[in-house]
Design a protein around this motif. Structure first.
Motif, PDB file in Angstrom:
ATOM      1  N   TYR A 139       0.861  -1.202   0.000  1.00  0.00           N
ATOM      2  CA  TYR A 139       0.000   0.000   0.000  1.00  0.00           C
ATOM      3  C   TYR A 139       0.890   1.243   0.000  1.00  0.00           C
ATOM      4  N   PRO A 140       0.701   2.130  -0.977  1.00  0.00           N
ATOM      5  CA  PRO A 140       1.669   3.215  -1.175  1.00  0.00           C
ATOM      6  C   PRO A 140       1.601   4.354  -0.162  1.00  0.00           C
ATOM      7  N   ASN A 141       0.456   4.603   0.415  1.00  0.00           N
ATOM      8  CA  ASN A 141       0.284   5.768   1.284  1.00  0.00           C
ATOM      9  C   ASN A 141       0.512   5.398   2.743  1.00  0.00           C
ATOM     10  N   CYS A 142       1.760   5.099   3.081  1.00  0.00           N
ATOM     11  CA  CYS A 142       2.099   4.692   4.455  1.00  0.00           C
ATOM     12  C   CYS A 142       3.213   5.560   5.015  1.00  0.00           C
ATOM     13  N   VAL A 143       3.077   5.870   6.281  1.00  0.00           N
ATOM     14  CA  VAL A 143       4.146   6.497   7.045  1.00  0.00           C
ATOM     15  C   VAL A 143       4.536   5.469   8.096  1.00  0.00           C
ATOM     16  N   LEU A 144       5.782   5.012   8.058  1.00  0.00           N
ATOM     17  CA  LEU A 144       6.273   3.995   8.980  1.00  0.00           C
ATOM     18  C   LEU A 144       7.181   4.671   9.994  1.00  0.00           C
ATOM     19  N   LEU A 145       6.901   4.447  11.284  1.00  0.00           N
ATOM     20  CA  LEU A 145       7.648   5.120  12.349  1.00  0.00           C
ATOM     21  C   LEU A 145       8.111   4.118  13.396  1.00  0.00           C
ATOM     22  N   ALA A 146       9.391   4.125  13.704  1.00  0.00           N
ATOM     23  CA  ALA A 146       9.923   3.371  14.840  1.00  0.00           C
ATOM     24  C   ALA A 146      10.333   4.422  15.869  1.00  0.00           C
ATOM     25  N   GLU A 147       9.510   4.565  16.899  1.00  0.00           N
ATOM     26  CA  GLU A 147       9.688   5.629  17.882  1.00  0.00           C
ATOM     27  C   GLU A 147      10.073   5.050  19.243  1.00  0.00           C
ATOM     28  N   VAL A 148      10.562   5.913  20.107  1.00  0.00           N
ATOM     29  CA  VAL A 148      10.981   5.528  21.444  1.00  0.00           C
ATOM     30  C   VAL A 148      10.136   6.267  22.459  1.00  0.00           C
ATOM     31  N   GLY A 149       9.648   5.542  23.483  1.00  0.00           N
ATOM     32  CA  GLY A 149       8.932   6.222  24.554  1.00  0.00           C
ATOM     33  C   GLY A 149       7.781   5.409  25.095  1.00  0.00           C
ATOM     34  N   ASP A 150       6.961   6.068  25.865  1.00  0.00           N
ATOM     35  CA  ASP A 150       5.770   5.464  26.430  1.00  0.00           C
ATOM     36  C   ASP A 150       4.745   5.293  25.308  1.00  0.00           C
ATOM     37  N   PRO A 151       4.238   4.076  25.073  1.00  0.00           N
ATOM     38  CA  PRO A 151       3.318   3.868  23.949  1.00  0.00           C
ATOM     39  C   PRO A 151       2.131   4.828  23.937  1.00  0.00           C
ATOM     40  N   PHE A 152       1.469   4.996  25.061  1.00  0.00           N
ATOM     41  CA  PHE A 152       0.304   5.880  25.123  1.00  0.00           C
ATOM     42  C   PHE A 152       0.673   7.316  24.732  1.00  0.00           C
ATOM     43  N   ALA A 153       1.715   7.852  25.351  1.00  0.00           N
ATOM     44  CA  ALA A 153       2.108   9.238  25.080  1.00  0.00           C
ATOM     45  C   ALA A 153       2.553   9.418  23.628  1.00  0.00           C
ATOM     46  N   GLU A 154       3.308   8.468  23.112  1.00  0.00           N
ATOM     47  CA  GLU A 154       3.792   8.573  21.739  1.00  0.00           C
ATOM     48  C   GLU A 154       2.658   8.470  20.727  1.00  0.00           C
ATOM     49  N   ILE A 155       1.706   7.597  20.973  1.00  0.00           N
ATOM     50  CA  ILE A 155       0.572   7.456  20.061  1.00  0.00           C
ATOM     51  C   ILE A 155      -0.227   8.756  20.006  1.00  0.00           C
ATOM     52  N   LEU A 156      -0.463   9.367  21.149  1.00  0.00           N
ATOM     53  CA  LEU A 156      -1.181  10.648  21.163  1.00  0.00           C
ATOM     54  C   LEU A 156      -0.377  11.749  20.482  1.00  0.00           C
ATOM     55  N   ARG A 157       0.926  11.768  20.716  1.00  0.00           N
ATOM     56  CA  ARG A 157       1.780  12.772  20.076  1.00  0.00           C
ATOM     57  C   ARG A 157       1.729  12.621  18.559  1.00  0.00           C
ATOM     58  N   ILE A 158       1.865  11.397  18.089  1.00  0.00           N
ATOM     59  CA  ILE A 158       1.847  11.132  16.649  1.00  0.00           C
ATOM     60  C   ILE A 158       0.480  11.489  16.058  1.00  0.00           C
ATOM     61  N   ALA A 159      -0.584  11.150  16.776  1.00  0.00           N
ATOM     62  CA  ALA A 159      -1.941  11.469  16.294  1.00  0.00           C
ATOM     63  C   ALA A 159      -2.096  12.974  16.089  1.00  0.00           C
ATOM     64  N   LYS A 160      -1.585  13.755  17.010  1.00  0.00           N
ATOM     65  CA  LYS A 160      -1.682  15.209  16.889  1.00  0.00           C
ATOM     66  C   LYS A 160      -0.755  15.737  15.794  1.00  0.00           C
ATOM     67  N   GLU A 161       0.466  15.226  15.762  1.00  0.00           N
ATOM     68  CA  GLU A 161       1.442  15.693  14.775  1.00  0.00           C
ATOM     69  C   GLU A 161       0.971  15.444  13.342  1.00  0.00           C
ATOM     70  N   TYR A 162       0.388  14.275  13.100  1.00  0.00           N
ATOM     71  CA  TYR A 162      -0.052  13.919  11.751  1.00  0.00           C
ATOM     72  C   TYR A 162      -1.527  14.274  11.502  1.00  0.00           C
ATOM     73  N   LYS A 163      -2.151  14.902  12.487  1.00  0.00           N
ATOM     74  CA  LYS A 163      -3.561  15.323  12.366  1.00  0.00           C
ATOM     75  C   LYS A 163      -4.431  14.166  11.873  1.00  0.00           C
ATOM     76  N   VAL A 164      -4.337  13.037  12.572  1.00  0.00           N
ATOM     77  CA  VAL A 164      -5.069  11.851  12.140  1.00  0.00           C
ATOM     78  C   VAL A 164      -6.570  12.026  12.352  1.00  0.00           C
ATOM     79  N   ASP A 165      -7.323  11.369  11.481  1.00  0.00           N
ATOM     80  CA  ASP A 165      -8.779  11.412  11.541  1.00  0.00           C
ATOM     81  C   ASP A 165      -9.357  10.244  12.312  1.00  0.00           C
ATOM     82  N   LEU A 166      -8.567   9.166  12.445  1.00  0.00           N
ATOM     83  CA  LEU A 166      -9.030   7.953  13.110  1.00  0.00           C
ATOM     84  C   LEU A 166      -7.835   7.181  13.635  1.00  0.00           C
ATOM     85  N   ILE A 167      -7.978   6.650  14.850  1.00  0.00           N
ATOM     86  CA  ILE A 167      -6.985   5.726  15.399  1.00  0.00           C
ATOM     87  C   ILE A 167      -7.641   4.352  15.452  1.00  0.00           C
ATOM     88  N   VAL A 168      -6.973   3.363  14.874  1.00  0.00           N
ATOM     89  CA  VAL A 168      -7.428   1.979  14.946  1.00  0.00           C
ATOM     90  C   VAL A 168      -6.430   1.259  15.832  1.00  0.00           C
TER      91      VAL A 168
END
Length: 147
Positions: free
Chosen positions: A81-110
């Motif tokens: 699938y061509p439209n992917c952003v792949l990230l290997a991040e470091v940190g607390d999963p909850f905090a990082e997921i929220l940070r990424i959601a805000k940074e990428y202005k996501v419309d939905l978290i699955v």
């Protein structure tokens, strides 16, 4: 008018449950020709599955291995699938997921839930539950059923 989800975040912990959630995330992305944001959060580098038993690897190498695994998933499970952003991040999963959601202005978290209950849930907590409570967008929680 139905809501379009153009940017979908799906955290991947390389478990069967997260792969099951990824199947749903891909359906949402294809329906809107949207972007999938797929992070793997390295929260405990000393016990990460990318470290060979008895070996110590520089943390940067562990991140590279996680990124390579994400690319493998994109090719094998998502058909490239061509439209992917792949990230290997470091940190607390909850905090990082929220940070990424805000940074990428996501419309939905699955997100997958592992269905822990009782004492295990109290001691470990639920990342999915915290995400539902604090996410800046709708959250679709997928629980892997017994096949």
């Amino acid at each position: 008018m139905p809501r379009e989800f153009k940017t979908i975040l799906c955290p991947i912990d390389f478990s069967d449950a997260s792969y099951h959630a990824l199947d749903y995330a891909l359906r949402f992305a294809r329906a809107s020709e949207g972007t999938l944001v797929l992070p793997h959060i390295l929260h405990d580098p000393m016990s990460d599955e990318f470290r060979p038993a008895g070996h110590v690897l520089p943390f940067g190498e562990v991140q590279k291995r996680a990124a390579a695994k994400l690319e493998q998933i994109r090719q094998e499970r998502l058909g490239g699938y061509p439209n992917c952003v792949l990230l290997a991040e470091v940190g607390d999963p909850f905090a990082e997921i929220l940070r990424i959601a805000k940074e990428y202005k996501v419309d939905l978290i699955v997100v997958a839930t592992h269905g822990r209950t009782g004492l295990q849930h109290l001691l470990i907590g639920s990342v999915a539950e915290k995400i539902v409570r604090h996410a800046p967008c709708p959250v679709f929680v997928v629980r892997r059923g017994v096949d």
